[in-house]
Design an enzyme around this catalytic site. Structure first.
Site, PDB file in Angstrom:
ATOM      1  CB  THR A 188      -0.956  -0.026   1.208  1.00  0.00           C
ATOM      2  OG1 THR A 188      -1.769   1.137   1.188  1.00  0.00           O
ATOM      3  CG2 THR A 188      -0.213  -0.089   2.541  1.00  0.00           C
ATOM      4  CD  GLU A 333      -2.941  -0.561   5.613  1.00  0.00           C
ATOM      5  OE1 GLU A 333      -3.902  -0.532   4.830  1.00  0.00           O
ATOM      6  OE2 GLU A 333      -2.051   0.309   5.639  1.00  0.00           O
ATOM      7  CE  LYS A 441      -4.668  15.971  15.591  1.00  0.00           C
ATOM      8  NZ  LYS A 441      -3.743  15.507  14.533  1.00  0.00           N
ATOM      9  CD1 TRP A 446      -8.873  16.977  17.889  1.00  0.00           C
ATOM     10  CD2 TRP A 446      -9.646  15.065  17.026  1.00  0.00           C
ATOM     11  NE1 TRP A 446      -8.112  15.968  18.409  1.00  0.00           N
ATOM     12  CE2 TRP A 446      -8.569  14.768  17.899  1.00  0.00           C
ATOM     13  CE3 TRP A 446     -10.279  14.011  16.365  1.00  0.00           C
ATOM     14  CZ2 TRP A 446      -8.114  13.467  18.127  1.00  0.00           C
ATOM     15  CZ3 TRP A 446      -9.835  12.719  16.594  1.00  0.00           C
ATOM     16  CH2 TRP A 446      -8.759  12.455  17.459  1.00  0.00           C
TER      17      TRP A 446
END
Lengths: 543, 543
Positions: A188, A333, A441, A446
């Site tokens: 990947t 994954e 942040k 957030w």
């Protein structure tokens, strides 16, 4: 009663069992493969024999248990033969992404240590191009519709069809393979540096294949005619080839460089019921469908993953063409299917807009996996608002990158840290809102850069917009918007205009402190905003 | 690459993960339970909390990892709570068959060594009846709709609802349970002697639950309203409760002694989509359906197993009521689903008679298991003719009986020897033709006693017929038919008449050498022919 000892049969979950069910129970079912010379058709009976011939030939070439065999190929029947021939004999199938740069192609073949490389005839030049960099490859096998080996500078090179002719159609696979043995690999891309290798086990793929056959996920079935547009070198074509062989599903493999016209032709001729591709594939198909009178009525599921599908596109498929759209989420994954946006039964009674909101989310966790979404203060509330990083674990999730120091940041405490920022609504549907590295942040809270970008791009004067977090002495970071105005509007729209435009859409502290107008926004080779470069450029804004 | 080490996450396949998905993703979905005081309804959110309370209460009572907790109960919500509460805490759920003789009930409770016994209020007298024989039970928990403990001579006895009130609704389950740990037990009747115990592992039930959710098997799904008529003390109610909790399926549990009227009422009120029961249940339902105007249109699958369903019954369901009939096969030893008779896509174009022939077979091997059918000369031809014993293996097949010397004959060479004689047709569909012990072995060939019995019972004068193999000096065994004539025909039909009647239906060497007329055929307590007694009676026929 004793724990820790086995209390039922010690039966390993391996691909052999999957292949043998397909061969034996569905010998008449078809595999359709588009090749350079046209449409090739054969049955699962033929497939089983040729797959065994291939294993036998690979053994003759010296391939042993644990050896890596690379493939460099389109979605076609020979690639499908390798999908089972390599793992069932105990070797490891490494599907090399044909679209990588020459540098990355040679890196991953060397890093995986591929001993044999199976190459589609028309892709041979790409491998010839890097052959001098390949250290581990002992044999090249050219997959062509012709039996004769085409001229090539690869050496030693063999003809696939000739090898198969010499192979044993009754080659017997070992029954005692450990289910935790590696069966495959896929690399990947990384944000920086070389691609990272993911190893799949027999057990992982066996379980993933069961998962995608569930009525509540993709429901892959013997009844389907399955068209994986997603490449077989891309996260196992989402596992569809493995499941299809097990269940005796008719497979339609679209071959080299399939255009929307080719795909629509296959859908019509082969009465495709389930097709799978990334949003750009579906967008291109939609464009062709809008242009002509095509029959797509056989499709029961348009499976879409790899990136977020636009809500408007989903709407067109669902309402205009009556094609159920299945949004899914996964990564290399995760083998890859982790979330599927299938409506809950009671959501079907919701109104169209609410339903489309659900369909545009990445979906519900599939059976077999576990997730948590971790914000600054622990697991987020399932309120569709609070953001956190999506963490996954389960039997078809990788536990590391292959021989790679970068494993530690992604895999820790038994969880895969996806790097994706998500919210979860009250029904448990996950929606991705940003990448972890692009999240802003600010003062312990957030802010989603993607949400701000989407809002800015809805302004009539804005051509494109990218929002980044810039270091700030008080707030840690504050959002800064980089905006390219449409030519007609250049110089006529100011910073405050755009901040005002956002004011009623977001909380006050979300509004970017600065709007920087630019001629163009730096981008990666695949067209994504190069936020790293922008952050570097603007890092002293609040200094 | 290294083999034999784990190459993906080391994530155990346990019931905890299944329960937590159901609780978290489907908190609003319903579980409907018929109890002594009426219909009880609650949600998966409630279910999760009460299940955790139960585990906590059992822990307080001293239940530890590996301890057996017995249930003696109907299909209801409390039984369902035990289905997850006991295994998730690491203990072993032993579902005791309430229909066994007192002698067998006490045998299996003692043999399993149940430490705690959960008993439905109305079944308490059956346990009181054997309490003095129970050596291992340290606590009885009475499951009643009332909080107060009903009067009972069981001691020490606790009220289920009171214990739950004291339990912890947030009880946390261990995450590191070994997937091979035992999660449950069920005893199966033996031809002679005591019942034999089968142990299920977490891994086995996890995989079996995935299997029954496949579109190609039962397709159990969140969309279903699932009515398990098959008892939860009978082979895990075919695994439906486990799958239902995982997938968030609405469960309809029919409670104590459900009559056809009760079942049809539940089907109508709860819009049941999938119901599962043995052929006698479906026959009784059909009788009620024929008598009245009932709405069974919600049913998408009538799942039938435990014994062969008559073709005529299947036909009535399919053609008159338009209810798809899913014949399935399994045993306590197979968790239980092993075969499902779902049509292949191309078989749907066959004519009705051919389709019914397929539906009347036991079916196709499900993904995850392997089979072979072994005749006298090895694996049989798949010609629908050659007979052999059905052998099964796979991850949800038992590998022995619990502490029982009889294991060896059933489990050998890594296969379960089912004792069922089968043929396999060209499409891979298995049809059972006899039990191994009832098969007649004549001159190295096998003759199905069941086929001959069915043919004889089609004769207008025959009330019932049973065919056995009797030792023969030349042929090893020869078939002998035991026949009871209908009263009106007694004495008017002779041996040769019946042999002539069979002559055009079977090969010459299949025709029974003798027909013995009897007043009645000896039977077991559950109404099956007692062939052992007949063989003993007639053993000297050819001496």
């Amino acid at each position: 009663m004793k724990v820790g000892i086995k209390h039922m049969m010690d039966f390993p979950l391996t691909l052999r069992s999957m292949l043998e069910r397909g061969e034996k129970l569905f010998p008449k079912k078809e595999i359709v493969s588009r090749t350079l010379s046209g449409i090739h058709r054969y049955t699962y009976a033929d497939y089983g024999q040729r797959t065994r011939r291939l294993s036998s030939a690979l053994q003759t070439l010296g391939v042993k248990s644990g050896d890596r065999v690379g493939t460099f190929a389109w979605n076609n029947h020979r690639h499908l033969e390798a999908y089972f021939a390599v793992p069932c004999m105990g070797a490891v199938l490494h599907t090399v992404n044909i679209r990588l740069s020459a540098e990355h192609i040679s890196y991953i073949i060397n890093h995986a240590g591929d001993k044999v490389l199976l190459v589609d005839e028309d892709l041979v030049p790409l491998i010839e191009n890097v052959k001098d960099q390949l250290g581990s490859v002992k044999a090249y096998i050219v997959m062509s519709d012709q039996k004769e080996l085409p001229p090539t500078s690869l050496s030693p090179a063999y003809s696939y069809e000739e090898l198969l002719q010499q192979g044993d159609p009754l080659y017997a696979y070992p029954e005692d393979l450990d289910e935790n043995s590696p069966m495959g690999m896929c690399y990947t891309s990384a944000t920086t540096g070389n691609p990272k290798g993911v190893v799949y086990s027999h057990r992982g793929i066996f379980l993933h294949s069961l998962c995608i056959g569930l009525a509540d996920t993709l429901g892959l079935s013997e009844r389907d005619s399955c068209l994986p547009v997603v490449p077989m070198f891309h996260a196992n074509a989402w596992g569809l080839p493995f499941g299809a062989v097990w269940y005796g599903t008719k497979l339609v493999l679209p071959g080299p460089g399939p255009t929307p016209e080719v795909l629509l032709g296959l859908i019509e001729q082969e009465k495709v019921t389930l097709a799978a591709g990334v949003p750009t594939v579906w967008l291109a198909l939609l464009k062709s469908m809008e242009a002509g009178d095509r029959d797509t009525s056989s499709i029961r599921a348009a499976v879409c993953g790899g990136a977020a599908a636009p809500r408007d596109m989903i709407k067109t498929f669902e309402t205009k063409y009556n094609i159920p759209f299945l949004h899914a989420y996964g990564m290399t994954e995760t083998a890859p299917v982790a979330l599927v946006s299938r409506l809950k039964s009671y959501q079907e009674a919701w109104d169209t807009d609410e339903i489309l909101d659900v369909r545009a989310k990445q979906g519900l966790l599939v059976p077999g996996l576990e997730m948590k979404v971790m914000g600054e203060k622990g697991e987020v509330q399932w309120d569709g608002q609070e953001m956190g990083e999506l963490l996954l674990r389960g039997p078809w999730i990788a536990d590391s990158y292959y021989n790679d120091e970068r494993s530690q940041t992604t895999f820790s405490d038994g969880w895969l840290h996806t790097g994706d920022v998500a919210t979860v609504d009250g029904e448990g549907f996950v929606k991705l809102v940003d990448r972890m590295k692009d999240l802003i942040k600010s003062g312990g809270e957030w802010i989603s850069s993607v949400d701000l970008e989407n809002a800015l791009m809805a302004h009539p004067a804005v051509f494109e917009a990218s929002v980044i977090g810039v270091p700030h002495p008080t707030w840690q970071e504050r959002p800064v918007a980089c905006v390219v105005l449409k030519e007609a509007h250049a110089g006529k729209v100011g910073e405050q205009d755009l901040r005002d435009f956002l004011a009623d859409k977001f909380a006050k502290w979300w509004i970017p402190d600065r709007v920087v107008f630019m001629d163009k926004i730096p981008k990666t080779s695949v067209g994504k905003f190069l936020k790293r470069a922008m952050r570097e450029m603007l890092k002293d804004t609040f200094a």
